[in-house]
Structures are given as structure tokens and as C-alpha cells.
Design a protein around this motif. Structure first.
Motif: not given
Ligand code: NAD
Length: 356
Positions: A71-72, A74, A258-259, A275, A277-280, A283-284, A291
Motif C-alpha cells: 500500500a502507499v 501517508g 477492510l483487512g 494488492e 484494497i485497503h490503504g497504508s 495509524d497501525i 491483518n
Molecule cells: P486505510 O485503508 O489505510 O485505513 C482505513 C482504516 O482501516 C484504518 O483505521 C486502518 O487502521 C484500517 N485498516 C486498513 N487496513 C487494515 C488491515 N490490513 N488490518 C487492520 N486494519 C486495517 O485508509 P485511509 O486511512 O483512508 O488511508 C491511509 C493512507 O492510505 C492514505 O495516505 C491513503 O491515500 C492511502 N491509500 C492507499 C491505497 C493503496 O495503496 N491502494 C488505498 C487507499 C488509501
């Protein structure tokens, strides 16, 4: 078999580590040999190379059949101009590799029913929807601009599609529908948008080659509602870039976390990008709580779509189920009575279960 690993930012490196463990387990089980190469993308590439998508990364990816991306993104890079932000690297690599079809399964494991926001009677025996999202067209790539007005500004992002762009993604969706339940829902906004009217007419034309697939059209506003009202009516969905972005996150949440959600992006060649679908999740990051299952299941899609290793893919899905059956959960899917474990241990357990 060459695989490019792009860990990226935040939790990216941690979850990529688990993917490698599981792929190594598959390799030893079947005596395959995966050759890994690492590449930079996103924030870490900005820090080390001054740009989100270095040319070396594009070159490495073009020489490989399969790419795994963690993921990318921050906070650190949020104030950079749009074309220099980590997300520009993500859009850039998809475009550079011609990956026009993004496959996002929304699969609810029966073991995790309680994690869904929907009632048990709506979910019945689980959920299995495949969303096919057009990935390199539409308003994310159309002309965009901004200009000063006497008072304030004006900004625009143009939604634009060609016959060819719609046709190729529609074919991918029809093929997938044919190999699953035989139902395809094409989602658009043809009552308002001209680009959607073109979309609908091209999908209908392609349907002539797939008499065995039942096609229906649905407006996106209705689809957003139907997904939470009665998600089991959907088998395969095909839609444009922006509607797919939004609806696949909605469908994803129905599965609990999302995990748990993998994805594959494919094009005409045999190179694919896999990849979660969640981001980077900054926060964790670095806390051993992320996950890794979405990433590990993305690797299963890689085995299936890029290497045709269907058995290996099924081994991974079964291994995930086994570990969930034994009650192991990362914090995001934790329920009373289950055993809470971290990222590394989840990766170890799935890798072990793959070989058994
Ligand atoms: P996020 O998906 O990173 O996180 C959203 C929430 O879900 C957070 O509380 C996070 O802790 C939780 N979460 C996400 N993946 C998890 C996992 N594998 N296990 C447990 N909990 C998980 O979305 P966001 O907070 O909106 O974005 C954070 C950064 O990621 C931003 O910079 C955003 O631009 C980027 N982003 C990147 C991608 C990608 O690389 N494909 C996709 C979405 C967002």
C-alpha cells in the motif's frame, strides 16, 4: 517465476513480508521456484528517489508477470502537489502496465459473519460477489483543470470513455460471469450521463457474444442501495472507474473488515498487479496488528491469474479458512472467545496451513 514485490508505505512492508512467507510455502509444496525482486513506489520512492513512480520500477514490472503491491501513502506526503503524491505512483503504474480491469471479490467467510454490518438473515449462507471495475479510464484520467474566476475558482474532471475501453473490460466481466453463476449486472448512470449511455450500448453489443450470461443494467444510485438491501442478488458486477471505486468499498465493508479484501488488476498481456484494497493504515503501522489476509488472498489471485496455478490458489484460500476455523483473529476481526494474534503470527499460521 518472477515476482516483483512493492512493499510501499505504512503497513505495506509488514503485510508484504507475510505474502512472501505464504508464497515460499507454496513454492516448497509444489517445488516451484519464485524469484523475487523488490521495487519502490509511493512515499518511500519520493523519499529515496524524489518521485512516486521511478522509471526503474516501471521497467522491473514490465519484465515480470506478477507484481504484489502492499500500500502507499501517508500524512508525511499529503501536502505535495497531486502529481507528486504517493497515489500518483499507484495510478501511474496501473496506466503504464495497461491494467484496465480491476477484479475485487467481496467474499464473506462464514466464520466472520458476525463482523459484517448486515443482519444474519440478509447474509444467509455468506456472500460472494465479484466486482469488475474499469481502472484506467473515466474521470480519474480524463482532462482536469482549474481556473480563477472573478469570485473563487472553477475546477473540472472530465468523465470520458471510448467504445474500445468499455468493450475490453466488459469482455473480462462476461468471461468471469460465464465461469461463475452466469449473471452480470452492468452499473451506470445512463439516465443522466452521455458516457454512461455509450457504456450501456457497448455492453449490450458485447452481450451478443455471451448468450449464456444473463445481463441486466442498474443505475448506480439504485446499486448502492441494493448492495445493502439484498447483496445476494449480485454475482458479477461491471462498472466504470469512479462508480467501481465507491461500490467496491461498500461491498467490501459488507464482508466485515477492510483487512480481508484482495484485488487483482489485469490487462491484455499476462502481467497482473495484486494488492489488498485497503490503504497504508498509518495509524497501525509497525505495531504488528495489521491483518495480512487481504494481501495473502491477493497472492492467491496472483497464482490463479498470472501463473495459472489454480491448486496453489485454492490451497491458500483453504489455509485461511483453517486458521479462522481454529479461532485465530487479528484485532480488526476479533470477537469474544477467539484468540487474538498479530500480523507475523497470522502469516506464520497461514504459511504452515498451506503446506499441511
Ligand atoms: P486505510 O485503508 O489505510 O485505513 C482505513 C482504516 O482501516 C484504518 O483505521 C486502518 O487502521 C484500517 N485498516 C486498513 N487496513 C487494515 C488491515 N490490513 N488490518 C487492520 N486494519 C486495517 O485508509 P485511509 O486511512 O483512508 O488511508 C491511509 C493512507 O492510505 C492514505 O495516505 C491513503 O491515500 C492511502 N491509500 C492507499 C491505497 C493503496 O495503496 N491502494 C488505498 C487507499 C488509501
Amino acid at each position: 517465476m518472477k515476482i516483483v514485490l512493492i512493499p510501499g508505505d505504512g503497513i505495506g512492508p509488514e503485510i508484504t513480508g507475510q505474502v512472501k512467507k505464504v508464497l515460499d510455502a507454496i513454492a516448497s509444496k509444489y517445488s516451484y521456484s519464485f524469484q523475487y525482486e523488490y521495487a519502490l513506489l509511493g512515499g518511500v520512492a519520493i523519499d529515496e528517489m524524489g518521485m512516486p513512480l521511478p522509471k526503474e520500477t516501471v521497467d522491473k514490472c514490465k519484465e515480470s508477470k506478477a507484481i504484489f503491491l502492499g500500500a502507499v501513502g501517508g500524512d508525511k506526503w499529503d501536502d505535495l502537489p497531486g502529481n507528486l503524491r504517493p497515489e500518483a505512483g499507484l495510478l501511474g503504474i496501473r496506466k503504464a502496465l495497461g491494467l484496465y480491469a480491476n477484479l475485487r471479490p467481496a467474499l464473506l467467510f462464514p466464520q466472520l459473519k458476525a463482523a459484517s454490518t448486515l443482519k444474519e438473515e440478509v447474509l444467509d449462507d455468506g456472500l460472494d460477489i465479484m466486482i469488475v471495475r474499469e481502472l484506467i479510464g473515466g474521470m480519474y484520467f480524463g482532462e482536469k483543470g482549474r481556473e480563477e474566476l472573478e469570485r473563487g475558482e472553477r475546477a473540472w474532471d472530465v468523465e470520458v470513455y471510448t467504445t474500445e475501453e468499455v468493450e475490453r473490460v466488459a469482455r473480462v466481466a462476461f468471461e468471469i460471469a460465464r465461469s461463475r453463476g452466469g449473471h452480470l449486472t452492468s452499473i451506470d448512470k445512463a439516465n443522466v450521463l452521455e458516457s454512461s449511455r455509450l457504456w450501456r450500448s457497448v455492453v449490450e453489443k458485447v452481450a451478443e457474444d455471451y448468450g449464456d450470461v444473463e445481463l441486466r443494467h442498474m443505475y448506480v444510485d439504485n446499486a448502492a442501495m441494493q448492495l445493502v438491501r439484498n447483496p445476494k442478488q449480485f454475482d458479477v458486477i461491471v462498472t466504470n472507474n469512479i462508480f467501481g471505486d465507491i461500490l467496491s468499498d461498500e461491498a467490501g465493508m459488507l464482508t466485515g473488515s477492510l483487512g480481508m479484501l484482495p484485488s487483482a488488476s489485469i490487462g491484455d498481456g499476462n502481467v497482473g498487479l495484486y494488492e489488498p484494497i485497503h490503504g497504508s493504515a498509518p495509524d497501525i503501522a509497525g505495531k504488528d496488528v495489521a491483518n495480512p489476509i487481504a494481501s495473502i488472498m491477493s497472492a492467491a489471485m496472483m497464482l490463479e491469474y498470472s501463473f495459472g496455478l489454480e491448486d496453489g490458489a485454492q490451497d491458500i484460500y483453504r489455509a485461511v479458512e483453517k486458521v479462522l476455523d481454529r479461532g485465530y483473529r487479528t484485532p480488526d476481526i476479533m470477537e469474544p472467545g477467539m484468540k487474538e494474534i498479530g500480523t507475523e503470527q497470522m502469516g506464520d499460521l497461514i504459511a504452515e496451513a498451506v503446506v499441511r
